[in-house]
Design a protein around this motif. Structure first.
Motif, mmCIF file in Angstrom:
data_model
loop_
_atom_site.group_PDB
_atom_site.id
_atom_site.type_symbol
_atom_site.label_atom_id
_atom_site.label_comp_id
_atom_site.label_asym_id
_atom_site.label_seq_id
_atom_site.Cartn_x
_atom_site.Cartn_y
_atom_site.Cartn_z
ATOM 1 N N SER A 15 24.269 -62.651 10.626
ATOM 2 C CA SER A 15 24.655 -62.881 12.017
ATOM 3 C C SER A 15 26.096 -62.401 12.136
ATOM 4 O O SER A 15 26.663 -61.892 11.168
ATOM 5 C CB SER A 15 24.535 -64.368 12.357
ATOM 6 O OG SER A 15 25.484 -65.092 11.609
ATOM 7 N N ALA A 16 26.706 -62.593 13.321
ATOM 8 C CA ALA A 16 28.081 -62.124 13.491
ATOM 9 C C ALA A 16 29.035 -62.855 12.557
ATOM 10 O O ALA A 16 29.998 -62.292 12.058
ATOM 11 C CB ALA A 16 28.505 -62.311 14.945
ATOM 12 N N GLU A 17 28.733 -64.137 12.282
ATOM 13 C CA GLU A 17 29.680 -64.936 11.484
ATOM 14 C C GLU A 17 29.284 -65.080 10.025
ATOM 15 O O GLU A 17 30.104 -65.392 9.184
ATOM 16 C CB GLU A 17 29.797 -66.370 12.037
ATOM 17 C CG GLU A 17 30.279 -66.514 13.454
ATOM 18 C CD GLU A 17 29.115 -66.556 14.437
ATOM 19 O OE1 GLU A 17 28.188 -67.354 14.206
ATOM 20 O OE2 GLU A 17 29.117 -65.775 15.387
ATOM 21 N N GLU A 18 27.989 -64.883 9.737
ATOM 22 C CA GLU A 18 27.523 -65.306 8.423
ATOM 23 C C GLU A 18 26.579 -64.287 7.784
ATOM 24 O O GLU A 18 25.831 -63.613 8.476
ATOM 25 C CB GLU A 18 26.764 -66.623 8.624
ATOM 26 C CG GLU A 18 26.514 -67.359 7.356
ATOM 27 C CD GLU A 18 25.831 -68.701 7.659
ATOM 28 O OE1 GLU A 18 26.544 -69.704 7.635
ATOM 29 O OE2 GLU A 18 24.618 -68.701 7.913
ATOM 30 N N LEU A 19 26.654 -64.220 6.468
ATOM 31 C CA LEU A 19 25.772 -63.315 5.727
ATOM 32 C C LEU A 19 25.128 -64.127 4.608
ATOM 33 O O LEU A 19 25.815 -64.854 3.890
ATOM 34 C CB LEU A 19 26.635 -62.186 5.159
ATOM 35 C CG LEU A 19 25.964 -61.064 4.398
ATOM 36 C CD1 LEU A 19 24.985 -60.308 5.281
ATOM 37 C CD2 LEU A 19 27.033 -60.082 3.889
ATOM 38 N N ILE A 20 23.799 -64.023 4.482
ATOM 39 C CA ILE A 20 23.121 -64.693 3.370
ATOM 40 C C ILE A 20 22.533 -63.612 2.468
ATOM 41 O O ILE A 20 21.828 -62.712 2.941
ATOM 42 C CB ILE A 20 22.030 -65.656 3.886
ATOM 43 C CG1 ILE A 20 22.725 -66.818 4.617
ATOM 44 C CG2 ILE A 20 21.175 -66.187 2.740
ATOM 45 C CD1 ILE A 20 21.802 -67.751 5.341
ATOM 46 N N VAL A 21 22.887 -63.681 1.191
ATOM 47 C CA VAL A 21 22.460 -62.632 0.253
ATOM 48 C C VAL A 21 21.825 -63.250 -0.989
ATOM 49 O O VAL A 21 22.163 -64.368 -1.361
ATOM 50 C CB VAL A 21 23.650 -61.730 -0.172
ATOM 51 C CG1 VAL A 21 24.156 -60.914 0.995
ATOM 52 C CG2 VAL A 21 24.784 -62.542 -0.773
#
Ligand SMILES: [Zn+2]
Length: 391
Positions: free
Chosen positions: A367-373
């Motif tokens: 998302s604009a604020e968050e990255l899940i990897v």
């Protein structure tokens, strides 16, 4: 539907009788997971019949499974949903709880049980290879989830390896099997109706058995030469940098004549998706341009990966340098086994896709604020393959 627990299920989904040995590596080929791609099935049938005559000299087991039986009968990619886009833990778990399954869910359930039955019968190590063809003309190539185990194995082919498909496609069978830790990848043989695609599937499958050490009859050089000369102007490793999701299926039209791996400059007008002009905002090499009625992947862009970056990422991943990431502000583990990270992009801005790829992570959600990897290396069953001659 066949009895899901019985060995008859393997038989009913087999292209030809398998070679079954008590010990040794186990190779499972899948053909026709897309119903308009029968080349793999034709080639595997021929190969398995030949192997039956050489049974005594084969040092392991070989299976050839049929992908989408129903769609193959009518020659369409799929009947209701793409059988190669529905492989996730959630979707598989839901199958046994649903009363009314669609055509592809029935195929998926049978195929999944057949695969599990094979794994239950053997000690391994296991190799899974999915045979495909493309709508446009192409040299043969491999599509590979970017783990060190897969890289290590696929470097033995005289074929270009395109890494990172798992970040762009939801639910291919081979990505799912790969996440279980096995060597698993796809082979694209050429255009759907080109007779050379059948020859390429045959050469690829036979060469695979030789690389793994199941056969050693000296025919390896022949297959290497035939496959290799079709890709002599290509690099060995590529990565995907962009995917165009088809917006208006009925009005998607690429300009004719594009070839797979073709260099295209920034600003090129590739065609139209509905009334939207598809103009490239970066240069790259065109990958799998879509020239058929079904499918959601309009085209991809790829670029070659320099050997330096492959070497660097190998070192960084082996050293598990990523273990210190959560010491940085804005980065947190999401799972106890330290395979999934949440990154606050307002704080940790330096985590670009390139950086994450180097350390062996793939993007799951953004998302604009968050990255899940998630870590691509965590599941790999290296131990099971260490004794193999190719390792
Ligand atoms: Zn396919």
């Amino acid at each position: 539907m066949a009895d899901l627990q019985s060995l008859d299920l393997i038989k009913s989904r087999s292209i030809a009788p398998p070679i079954v040995k008590d010990d040794g590596p186990v190779v499972i080929f899948i053909g026709g997971i897309h119903g308009n791609e029968p080349a793999g099935i034709v080639a595997l049938k021929q190969l398995l019949q030949e192997l039956q005559e050489q049974r005594a000299f084969i040092a392991g087991s070989v299976y050839g499974l049929i992908g989408n039986k129903t769609a193959l009968k009518t020659g369409q990619r799929y009947c209701e949903v793409d059988l190669n886009r529905i492989w996730s833990k959630g979707e598989i778990a839901a199958l046994s709880q649903q009363d009314a399954l669609n055509s592809e869910q029935k195929e998926q359930l049978e195929l999944w049980y057949a695969l599990q039955n094979i794994v239950d019968q053997h000690k391994g190590p296991f190799y899974f290879m999915d045979l495909h063809t493309t709508s446009g003309p192409t040299a043969p190539f491999l599509t590979v989830n970017d783990s060190l185990l897969n890289r290590r194995f696929t470097q033995h082919y005289p074929l270009p390896v395109v890494l990172g498909i798992e970040e762009y496609l939801q639910g291919p069978l081979l990505s799912y099997i790969n996440e279980l830790g096995y060597v698993a990848f796809g082979f694209e043989a050429g255009q759907h109706d080109d007779p050379l695609s059948i020859q390429n599937c045959y050469d690829f499958a036979r060469l695979s058995l030789e690389i793994i050490g199941l056969i050693a009859d000296g025919s390896e050089q022949e297959q290497r030469l035939r496959l290799g000369r079709q890709c002599s102007d290509l690099e060995q490793f590529y990565e995907i940098i962009h995917r165009h999701q088809v917006q208006r299926r009925e009005a998607f039209k690429l300009n004719p004549g594009y070839r797979n791996f073709q260099q295209v400059p920034s600003g090129t007008l590739l065609g139209y998706d509905g009334d939207q002009a598809m103009v490239l905002d970066q240069k790259g090499q065109l990958f799998m341009p879509l020239y058929q009625g079904q499918g959601e992947d309009g085209y991809f862009l790829i670029r070659s990966v320099p050997a330096f970056f492959l070497g660097l990422s190998k070192i960084l991943r082996k050293l598990r340098v990523d273990k210190v990431f959560p010491l940085l502000p804005g980065v947190h583990w999401m799972t106890e086994d330290k395979s999934k990270l949440r990154i606050d992009l307002k704080i940790a801005r330096f985590f670009t896709t390139e950086v994450l790829h180097l350390f062996g992570y793939r993007k799951k959600e953004r998302s604009a604020e968050e990255l899940i990897v998630t870590n691509r290396e965590a599941a790999s069953k290296h131990e099971a393959y260490k004794k193999a001659t190719w390792y």
